[in-house]
Motif scaffolding. Structure first.
Motif, PDB file in Angstrom:
ATOM      1  N   ASP A 196     -32.844 -24.956 -35.049  1.00 31.74           N
ATOM      2  CA  ASP A 196     -31.942 -26.022 -34.609  1.00 31.74           C
ATOM      3  C   ASP A 196     -32.127 -27.293 -35.436  1.00 31.74           C
ATOM      4  O   ASP A 196     -31.366 -28.243 -35.295  1.00 31.74           O
ATOM      5  N   ASP A 197     -33.157 -27.317 -36.268  1.00 33.59           N
ATOM      6  CA  ASP A 197     -33.439 -28.538 -37.035  1.00 33.59           C
ATOM      7  C   ASP A 197     -32.464 -28.625 -38.220  1.00 33.59           C
ATOM      8  O   ASP A 197     -32.641 -27.940 -39.244  1.00 33.59           O
ATOM      9  N   ILE A 198     -31.453 -29.483 -38.081  1.00 33.80           N
ATOM     10  CA  ILE A 198     -30.389 -29.556 -39.097  1.00 33.80           C
ATOM     11  C   ILE A 198     -30.930 -29.955 -40.471  1.00 33.80           C
ATOM     12  O   ILE A 198     -30.312 -29.673 -41.490  1.00 33.80           O
ATOM     13  N   ARG A 199     -32.100 -30.605 -40.483  1.00 38.12           N
ATOM     14  CA  ARG A 199     -32.652 -31.051 -41.773  1.00 38.12           C
ATOM     15  C   ARG A 199     -33.032 -29.867 -42.660  1.00 38.12           C
ATOM     16  O   ARG A 199     -33.126 -29.989 -43.870  1.00 38.12           O
ATOM     17  N   LEU A 200     -33.254 -28.696 -41.993  1.00 36.38           N
ATOM     18  CA  LEU A 200     -33.709 -27.517 -42.736  1.00 36.38           C
ATOM     19  C   LEU A 200     -32.559 -26.590 -43.112  1.00 36.38           C
ATOM     20  O   LEU A 200     -32.768 -25.547 -43.735  1.00 36.38           O
ATOM     21  N   TYR A 221     -19.442 -42.693 -48.810  1.00 36.66           N
ATOM     22  CA  TYR A 221     -19.076 -41.302 -49.098  1.00 36.66           C
ATOM     23  C   TYR A 221     -19.856 -40.415 -48.135  1.00 36.66           C
ATOM     24  O   TYR A 221     -21.060 -40.201 -48.303  1.00 36.66           O
ATOM     25  N   VAL A 222     -19.168 -39.924 -47.105  1.00 39.39           N
ATOM     26  CA  VAL A 222     -19.913 -39.290 -46.012  1.00 39.39           C
ATOM     27  C   VAL A 222     -19.748 -37.772 -45.962  1.00 39.39           C
ATOM     28  O   VAL A 222     -20.494 -37.097 -45.284  1.00 39.39           O
ATOM     29  N   GLY A 223     -18.820 -37.191 -46.667  1.00 43.73           N
ATOM     30  CA  GLY A 223     -18.664 -35.723 -46.643  1.00 43.73           C
ATOM     31  C   GLY A 223     -17.817 -35.277 -45.474  1.00 43.73           C
ATOM     32  O   GLY A 223     -16.625 -35.103 -45.599  1.00 43.73           O
ATOM     33  N   ILE A 224     -18.466 -35.145 -44.312  1.00 42.94           N
ATOM     34  CA  ILE A 224     -17.737 -34.645 -43.143  1.00 42.94           C
ATOM     35  C   ILE A 224     -18.336 -35.235 -41.869  1.00 42.94           C
ATOM     36  O   ILE A 224     -19.543 -35.483 -41.803  1.00 42.94           O
ATOM     37  N   ASP A 225     -17.468 -35.475 -40.888  1.00 41.80           N
ATOM     38  CA  ASP A 225     -17.910 -35.984 -39.585  1.00 41.80           C
ATOM     39  C   ASP A 225     -18.425 -34.796 -38.779  1.00 41.80           C
ATOM     40  O   ASP A 225     -17.637 -34.046 -38.196  1.00 41.80           O
ATOM     41  N   SER A 226     -19.751 -34.615 -38.783  1.00 46.72           N
ATOM     42  CA  SER A 226     -20.319 -33.434 -38.134  1.00 46.72           C
ATOM     43  C   SER A 226     -21.699 -33.776 -37.588  1.00 46.72           C
ATOM     44  O   SER A 226     -22.451 -34.504 -38.242  1.00 46.72           O
ATOM     45  N   PRO A 227     -22.063 -33.202 -36.423  1.00 45.21           N
ATOM     46  CA  PRO A 227     -23.418 -33.451 -35.891  1.00 45.21           C
ATOM     47  C   PRO A 227     -24.499 -32.874 -36.792  1.00 45.21           C
ATOM     48  O   PRO A 227     -25.685 -33.179 -36.621  1.00 45.21           O
ATOM     49  N   SER A 228     -24.125 -32.047 -37.772  1.00 46.34           N
ATOM     50  CA  SER A 228     -25.154 -31.493 -38.657  1.00 46.34           C
ATOM     51  C   SER A 228     -25.349 -32.324 -39.925  1.00 46.34           C
ATOM     52  O   SER A 228     -26.105 -31.929 -40.811  1.00 46.34           O
TER      53      SER A 228
END
Ligand code: SIN
Length: 303
Positions: A196-200, A221-228
């Motif tokens: 569950d660790d999005i950093r990995l 420049y953010v890419g995408i609006d996502s919780p990940s």
């Protein structure tokens, strides 16, 4: 956009091109463009307006896929989205340069990508090392309502951020996962994460404050609006709070250009300094768009 951009309604001597900016200077209509001729000087004037206004609209024209491809080729090298490759749902039957976005079906099979659902705020193909510079989206078939597209001015938002927040962001990277596409499907060649660790999670990283390769101006420049998504190096809760603050700005109409599509419209946006999202529509109606994109520089940040 800049005050000079707002004031720059112009028709240069010897050209039939007119640039009509929207009221906040972000976005402009291009009047008098000649898709038959595709004259280099006129294309250069149109391109200059696009750099100034971030988004330009062509309304009331009739032009073919060939002309869209020719124009795009005059603006830069093509970038191909994974879903436009041969055999993929967004592949165009005749032009490999075009991504078909839509919910049409041929023999029960999707003949376009992204379906009829809402798409969250994103920049195109941020998961490449060199994401696109220009994106040209041509309306081929439209539903009676819905499917409006919204663009956000990421120069303007960067300039409006509190200076303490700008200081936190300058020189940092935004990490977005490459595992899932915008619809939440695992991309071809990727596997679902086992933590569950999005950093990995498998990812692409780009500077969150980006220097535009042509204007030299900085923007978000953010890419995408996502919780990940994660601002690299920050605690997860701090990163999520900052991203939420950024998207509060992105959602403000003052920083937006709203496109309510009319038959045959084409929008060309600068994918380096804008984000976009679109509304969904009733899936019993068909919406089909043809998109072409040109290669941008590898995102970088210069203080
Ligand atoms: C896109 O995200 O490039 C497509 C936007 C739209 O379908 O309006």
């Amino acid at each position: 956009m800049s005050a000079t951009a707002v004031a720059s309604r112009s028709r240069p001597v010897g050209s039939r091109l007119e640039v009509v900016p929207s009221s906040n200077g972000f976005g402009a209509d291009i009047v008098g463009f000649d898709f038959e001729l595709l004259d280099e000087r006129q294309v250069a004037e149109m391109r200059a307006a696009w750099l100034d206004h971030g988004v330009v609209r062509f309304r009331g024209y009739r032009f073919s896929d060939e002309q869209q491809v020719r124009l795009t080729g005059m603006l830069g090298d093509f970038v191909k989205h994974p879903r436009q490759l041969k055999g993929e749902e967004g592949a165009h039957p005749d032009h490999e340069e075009i991504l078909v976005i839509g919910n049409a079906k041929v023999d029960g099979k999707s003949s376009g990508t992204m379906g009829n659902s809402e798409a969250q705020w994103h920049t195109d193909t941020w998961f490449y090392e060199r994401p696109p510079a220009a994106a040209l989206l041509h309306a081929i078939e439209l539903p009676p309502e819905g499917g409006d597209t919204y663009f956000a001015d990421m120069y303007g938002i960067y300039e409006q951020l509190p200076s303490a927040l700008r200081k936190i962001l300058e020189g940092r990277l935004i990490q977005s996962t490459t595992i899932f596409d915008g619809a939440g499907r695992v991309r071809t060649g990727q596997t679902a994460p086992d933590t569950d660790d999005i950093r990995l999670w498998a990812h692409m990283r780009h500077p969150i404050v980006r220097t535009h390769g042509e204007s030299g101006r900085n923007c978000l420049y953010v890419g995408i609006d996502s919780p990940s998504s994660w601002i690299v190096g920050l605690p997860l809760d701090e990163s999520a709070a900052i991203l939420s603050e950024i998207f509060d700005f992105v959602r403000m109409p003052d920083f937006q250009f709203k496109q309510v599509w009319e038959d045959g419209d084409m929008i060309m946006w600068d994918n380096r300094c804008t984000m976009h999202r679109r509304d969904g529509w009733d899936g019993q109606y068909t919406r089909v768009m043809h998109r072409t994109t040109t290669l941008g520089e590898r995102p970088f940040y210069r203080y």
